[in-house]
Design a protein around this motif. Structure first.
Motif, mmCIF file in Angstrom:
data_model
loop_
_atom_site.group_PDB
_atom_site.id
_atom_site.type_symbol
_atom_site.label_atom_id
_atom_site.label_comp_id
_atom_site.label_asym_id
_atom_site.label_seq_id
_atom_site.Cartn_x
_atom_site.Cartn_y
_atom_site.Cartn_z
ATOM 1 N N ASP A 263 13.651 13.629 21.295
ATOM 2 C CA ASP A 263 13.788 14.327 23.422
ATOM 3 C C ASP A 263 15.032 15.139 23.665
ATOM 4 O O ASP A 263 14.051 15.952 24.013
ATOM 5 C CB ASP A 263 14.896 12.824 23.800
ATOM 6 N N VAL A 264 15.049 16.391 21.817
ATOM 7 C CA VAL A 264 15.810 16.850 22.218
ATOM 8 C C VAL A 264 15.931 18.150 20.869
ATOM 9 O O VAL A 264 15.819 17.122 19.895
ATOM 10 C CB VAL A 264 17.312 17.209 22.886
ATOM 11 N N THR A 265 15.999 19.005 20.752
ATOM 12 C CA THR A 265 16.343 20.137 19.307
ATOM 13 C C THR A 265 17.528 20.399 19.934
ATOM 14 O O THR A 265 18.047 21.301 20.427
ATOM 15 C CB THR A 265 15.382 21.018 19.124
ATOM 16 N N VAL A 266 18.160 19.580 18.317
ATOM 17 C CA VAL A 266 19.790 20.149 17.860
ATOM 18 C C VAL A 266 19.753 21.129 16.782
ATOM 19 O O VAL A 266 18.893 21.071 16.422
ATOM 20 C CB VAL A 266 20.371 18.928 17.453
ATOM 21 N N GLU A 267 20.949 21.820 16.921
ATOM 22 C CA GLU A 267 21.533 23.277 15.705
ATOM 23 C C GLU A 267 22.091 22.835 15.603
ATOM 24 O O GLU A 267 23.536 23.204 15.730
ATOM 25 C CB GLU A 267 20.717 24.163 16.649
ATOM 26 N N SER A 268 22.073 23.051 13.905
ATOM 27 C CA SER A 268 23.136 23.537 13.075
ATOM 28 C C SER A 268 24.081 24.828 12.971
ATOM 29 O O SER A 268 23.550 24.912 11.925
ATOM 30 C CB SER A 268 22.711 22.856 11.696
ATOM 31 N N ASP A 269 24.176 25.076 14.000
ATOM 32 C CA ASP A 269 24.843 26.361 13.557
ATOM 33 C C ASP A 269 26.290 26.571 12.973
ATOM 34 O O ASP A 269 27.009 25.692 12.417
ATOM 35 C CB ASP A 269 24.608 27.362 15.433
ATOM 36 N N ARG A 270 26.562 28.162 13.141
ATOM 37 C CA ARG A 270 27.577 28.548 12.019
ATOM 38 C C ARG A 270 29.202 27.750 12.420
ATOM 39 O O ARG A 270 29.996 27.602 12.066
ATOM 40 C CB ARG A 270 27.833 29.912 12.271
ATOM 41 N N ALA A 271 29.525 27.802 13.737
ATOM 42 C CA ALA A 271 30.718 26.841 14.522
ATOM 43 C C ALA A 271 30.436 25.409 14.243
ATOM 44 O O ALA A 271 31.547 24.897 13.815
ATOM 45 C CB ALA A 271 30.643 27.744 15.786
ATOM 46 N N THR A 272 29.095 25.029 14.081
ATOM 47 C CA THR A 272 29.534 23.232 14.008
ATOM 48 C C THR A 272 29.792 22.836 12.608
ATOM 49 O O THR A 272 30.346 22.283 12.724
ATOM 50 C CB THR A 272 27.850 22.938 15.073
ATOM 51 N N ALA A 273 28.799 23.248 11.852
ATOM 52 C CA ALA A 273 28.787 23.643 10.425
ATOM 53 C C ALA A 273 30.095 23.645 9.441
ATOM 54 O O ALA A 273 30.921 22.787 8.753
ATOM 55 C CB ALA A 273 27.832 24.085 8.978
ATOM 56 N N ALA A 274 31.174 24.648 10.596
ATOM 57 C CA ALA A 274 32.699 25.045 10.278
ATOM 58 C C ALA A 274 33.635 24.044 10.775
ATOM 59 O O ALA A 274 34.852 23.689 9.821
ATOM 60 C CB ALA A 274 33.218 26.502 10.478
ATOM 61 N N GLU A 275 33.552 23.735 11.535
ATOM 62 C CA GLU A 275 34.420 22.325 12.286
ATOM 63 C C GLU A 275 33.818 21.317 11.355
ATOM 64 O O GLU A 275 34.896 20.918 10.877
ATOM 65 C CB GLU A 275 33.656 21.823 13.641
ATOM 66 N N ALA A 276 32.795 21.033 10.921
ATOM 67 C CA ALA A 276 32.835 19.524 10.397
ATOM 68 C C ALA A 276 33.281 19.730 8.851
ATOM 69 O O ALA A 276 33.463 18.563 8.506
ATOM 70 C CB ALA A 276 31.332 19.424 10.050
ATOM 71 N N ARG A 277 32.970 21.035 8.243
ATOM 72 C CA ARG A 277 33.446 21.946 6.781
ATOM 73 C C ARG A 277 34.706 21.609 7.027
ATOM 74 O O ARG A 277 35.848 21.117 5.613
ATOM 75 C CB ARG A 277 33.205 22.564 6.407
ATOM 76 N N ARG A 278 35.577 21.812 7.868
ATOM 77 C CA ARG A 278 36.874 22.106 7.814
ATOM 78 C C ARG A 278 37.403 20.084 8.297
ATOM 79 O O ARG A 278 38.873 19.968 7.368
ATOM 80 C CB ARG A 278 37.055 22.845 9.356
ATOM 81 N N ARG A 279 36.427 19.576 8.815
ATOM 82 C CA ARG A 279 37.449 18.297 9.513
ATOM 83 C C ARG A 279 37.530 17.088 7.604
ATOM 84 O O ARG A 279 38.278 16.119 7.030
ATOM 85 C CB ARG A 279 36.811 17.399 10.432
ATOM 86 N N ALA A 280 36.193 17.993 7.148
ATOM 87 C CA ALA A 280 35.632 17.184 5.026
ATOM 88 C C ALA A 280 37.282 17.252 4.239
ATOM 89 O O ALA A 280 37.213 16.715 3.407
ATOM 90 C CB ALA A 280 34.254 17.646 4.623
ATOM 91 N N ARG A 281 36.406 18.885 4.744
ATOM 92 C CA ARG A 281 37.934 19.625 3.401
ATOM 93 C C ARG A 281 40.077 18.756 4.048
ATOM 94 O O ARG A 281 40.573 19.319 2.585
ATOM 95 C CB ARG A 281 38.181 20.948 3.911
ATOM 96 N N ALA A 282 39.921 19.049 4.945
ATOM 97 C CA ALA A 282 41.381 17.597 5.312
ATOM 98 C C ALA A 282 41.318 16.878 5.177
ATOM 99 O O ALA A 282 42.625 16.307 4.328
ATOM 100 C CB ALA A 282 41.646 18.553 6.668
ATOM 101 N N THR A 283 40.395 16.222 4.941
ATOM 102 C CA THR A 283 40.452 14.850 4.323
ATOM 103 C C THR A 283 41.524 14.519 2.581
ATOM 104 O O THR A 283 42.345 13.594 1.913
ATOM 105 C CB THR A 283 39.275 13.873 3.777
ATOM 106 N N GLY A 284 40.977 15.855 1.549
ATOM 107 C CA GLY A 284 41.786 16.195 0.405
ATOM 108 C C GLY A 284 41.075 14.815 -0.429
ATOM 109 O O GLY A 284 41.271 14.870 -1.929
ATOM 110 N N LEU A 285 39.663 14.677 -0.149
ATOM 111 C CA LEU A 285 38.915 13.675 -0.993
ATOM 112 C C LEU A 285 38.239 14.465 -2.333
ATOM 113 O O LEU A 285 37.995 15.455 -1.487
ATOM 114 C CB LEU A 285 38.008 12.883 -0.177
ATOM 115 N N PRO A 286 37.625 14.021 -3.353
ATOM 116 C CA PRO A 286 37.192 15.127 -3.932
ATOM 117 C C PRO A 286 35.729 15.034 -2.779
ATOM 118 O O PRO A 286 35.231 14.522 -1.618
ATOM 119 C CB PRO A 286 36.594 14.026 -5.451
ATOM 120 N N HIS A 287 34.926 16.838 -3.646
ATOM 121 C CA HIS A 287 33.666 17.152 -3.019
ATOM 122 C C HIS A 287 32.629 16.283 -2.082
ATOM 123 O O HIS A 287 32.474 15.927 -1.242
ATOM 124 C CB HIS A 287 32.803 17.845 -3.709
#
Length: 696
Positions: A263-287
């Motif tokens: 029903d819609v086209t979404v885009e993973s832009d730089r800001a969206t990916a950066a927020e997801a990366r920030r939250r993932a790194r904040a877990t402190g878990l291995p890659h």
């Protein structure tokens, strides 16, 4: 079951040379010293004292000046093999001054020791339990806790002391170390084969042997880097390099990644990916573990983006008013609440996104699943990745094509990456590799069959004891889980995350700071025995001083002990080797040999064109002269020397080994590369040494 098996193994191993000494005490009592302790079943008294017991210490340490309550010490020299061994000869040390004054003679030497030193060497190292000397015994009996560095020149028995110290610690701290085991690290696979039988012969099996090239689980590295690359890889700065290399694989898109849903086209832009990366790194878990957070966060952000875009598209569409006019005065149909519509829409978008291949491709592109081998190979094969991960460090010298063999210096890097990455999704890591749940249902079926068979054989008497009266299905099932069937050493070797109770590092001067970093992770208690000789260092990233590699991890919290007596190398050979030592390390004191053979090393110069033939001639002459024992040819390059009736070694592969006779080919070439390598090569011989110089 395991304890009985281990006891049976210890008794079998100790059977040969079971008793080797006797102590006569000042109170008139007598005690016997052996490989293990035995109790007389008739009265419960000790029939044989284990060599590691405190009561056995006078056997190794008593002297005329300090007799320790002993009047006479007797050494047995045995002949034959169990069970047909016999006492061939014996030697008494009289420690009572009054008795000594009336004795016919007294020898200052130790015949048992000299006999052991002169005996031909075999393919494996022998234990020294019958001939441990006082300075060695003092180190063997040091406490378990803490780090001790044992330094000694060639032939001082560093390796034997370290291995017997392991046996001693397993005896005095059985409960603790039998559960956690001991890790022994040696310089090469050949060295491990040579010394690997010592501890089993002393009845100890809770030991894992490895080499620096095996520090990465599942990797066996034998190739060697060029000196500069090895020095770079061996430095602790590589820890930051590897962290940056992992972070570089957690990418942000250069341009938006479009994902077309129903029903819609979404885009993973730089800001969206950066927020997801920030939250993932904040877990402190291995890659690899943090990838789940990245994926879920990115998905949630894209779903929210899709909802907002659909909401915007549904606000007063131009056709909506025309449709209402055409419907006229139809009864009013109440629409669902906005919250319900939004929740249903979000649910549909989430389902679409989960099944969309484009979304998963985007996740894999931005946060890929990685293995240590994949990441390191791709790092070394990319000048761009090396430059990015290096920061201010020039890593261009580490460039190599993908598919190249792993080197010994790569092993600690791979192990560190395993820590940073974690296991890939769906693959168990560490202890999970050997764990599975007991199959109680299957065990119950087995017991049912056993009980039925027993009733057929023994009848239906209700008072009859049956196998099922002694074991339940749960107990039987638990015994069949692989981990329960494996020994401590087997479980430890299979488990990358195993933590050992004690660590032994032989030829410790060869280990880099990175080697020490990954090894110390395996021994959090910091109970360590490190043995080595700085004068024998050949590894480019090895220790120039012990503080170079230990201080970053331990500060000053380690003890240094020195062995000074050379039991292996005859005085004539050691004199020649000492001259080489003085050239490159004049501040180092060579160990003092306890014996001389009266035979100087031979030296001969041959034309380079006749080298192969001259080597064969020299080897054949040594074989005839030796009449038994072991013979090694040591050369900088052994490729052209195959087919000789001798073991072939480079100076590095010969490290830690010993042979009855050694022929060194082109010693000047070895000296030019590293004079320490020539020093190592010359001190491998226990009887004869020959140097075949090449005329250029």
């Amino acid at each position: 079951m395991h304890s009985w098996s281990e006891r049976a193994g210890a008794l079998t191993a100790a059977r040969s040379g079971l008793c080797f000494g006797r102590l006569d005490h000042t109170d008139g009592s007598t005690s016997y010293i052996g490989r293990i302790g035995l109790t007389d079943p008739a009265d419960g008294e000790s029939a044989l004292i284990d060599w590691r017991a405190p009561a056995a210490q006078p056997f190794y340490c008593a002297t005329l000046a300090t007799p320790l309550g002993v009047t006479r010490r007797r050494h047995f020299q045995l002949a034959g093999t169990a069970p047909d061994e016999r006492v061939a000869t014996f030697h008494d040390d009289v420690l009572d001054r009054a008795a000594l004054a009336h004795a016919d003679s007294a020898s200052a030497s130790d015949p048992a020791l000299l006999a052991a030193l002169k005996a031909p060497r075999g393919s494996t190292m022998r234990d020294i339990v019958t001939t441990i000397q006082a300075e060695q015994d003092a180190i063997i009996r040091l406490p378990l806790s803490g780090v001790v560095v044992i330094e000694g020149g060639p032939g001082t028995g560093k390796t034997a002391v370290a291995l017997h110290r392991v046996a001693y610690l397993l005896y005095t701290h059985r409960e603790r170390l039998a559960r956690s085991g001991v890790l022994v690290v040696g310089p090469s696979a050949g060295f491990i084969r040579y010394v690997g039988g010592v501890l089993p012969a002393l009845g100890e099996s809770a030991v894992v042997f490895t080499t620096p090239g095996r520090l990465a689980h599942g990797v066996v590295a034998t190739a060697v880097d060029q000196d500069e690359a090895a020095r770079t890889k061996g430095g602790l700065a590589m820890l930051d390099v590897l962290r940056r290399a992992v972070a570089d694989r957690q990418e942000l898109p250069g341009s938006p990644i479009a994902i077309e849903l129903d029903d819609v086209t979404v885009e993973s832009d730089r800001a969206t990916a950066a927020e997801a990366r920030r939250r993932a790194r904040a877990t402190g878990l291995p890659h690899n573990a943090a990838r789940t957070t990245f994926r879920d966060t990115l998905g949630s952000l894209l779903v929210q983006q899709g909802v907002e875009r659909l909401d915007q598209d549904l606000e007063d569409p131009p056709e909506f008013a025309d449709i209402l006019r055409e419907l006229g005065d139809l009864p009013e149909i109440a629409p669902a609440g906005a919250a319900q519509v939004s929740a249903e829409l979000r649910h549909e978008l989430r389902d679409d996104l989960r099944s969309d291949l484009g979304f998963h491709a985007a996740v894999e592109r931005l946060w890929p699943v990685l293995t240590p081998e994949q990441l390191l190979a791709e790092l070394f094969a990319s000048p761009e990745r090396l430059a990015s991960a290096g920061g201010e460090i020039d890593l261009s010298g580490l460039y190599r094509a993908e598919g190249s063999a792993w080197t010994v210096a790569d092993a600690p890097l791979l192990d560190e990456l395993a820590e940073l990455l974690g296991p890939p999704p769906g693959r168990p890591g560490g202890r999970g590799d050997t764990e599975r749940e007991p199959d109680s249902a299957y065990a119950a079926e087995v017991l049912s069959i056993l009980e039925s068979a027993d009733r057929q054989l023994a009848g239906e008497d209700p008072d009859e004891l049956r196998p099922t009266d002694f074991v339940t299905a749960d107990v039987l099932a638990a015994r069949q889980v692989p981990e329960h069937l494996m020994s401590v050493a087997e479980r430890a070797a299979a488990d990358r995350d195993w933590r050992f109770g004690h660590l032994v590092v032989d030829e410790a001067q060869e280990l880099s700071a990175m080697d020490w970093h990954v090894l110390l992770r395996r021994c959090p208690s910091r109970s360590i025995t490190a043995v080595g000789d700085l004068a024998q260092r050949s590894a480019p990233a090895g220790a120039h001083a012990w503080a170079d590699v230990l201080a970053p991890h331990l500060g000053s919290r380690w003890t240094h002990r020195t062995l000074t007596v050379n039991y292996r190398t005859p005085a004539e050979i050691m004199a020649l080797a000492a001259a080489v030592l003085a050239e490159f390390a004049p501040d180092r004191q060579p160990p003092e040999s306890v014996r001389a053979t009266g035979e100087d090393p031979w030296q001969r110069t041959v034309p380079a064109t006749d080298l192969a033939a001259e080597v064969r001639k020299a080897v054949e002459a040594e074989v005839a002269q030796l009449g038994g024992g072991t013979l090694a040819v040591i050369a900088a390059d052994v490729d052209g020397l195959v087919g000789l009736p001798a073991q072939l070694h480079t100076p590095v592969s010969a490290k830690g080994l010993e042979f009855d006779a050694v022929v060194i080919v082109d010693p000047e070439r070895i000296r030019t590369h590293n004079p320490a390598d020539l020093y190592v090569s010359m001190t491998r011989a226990t009887q004869r040494l020959g140097l075949l110089h090449v005329e250029r």
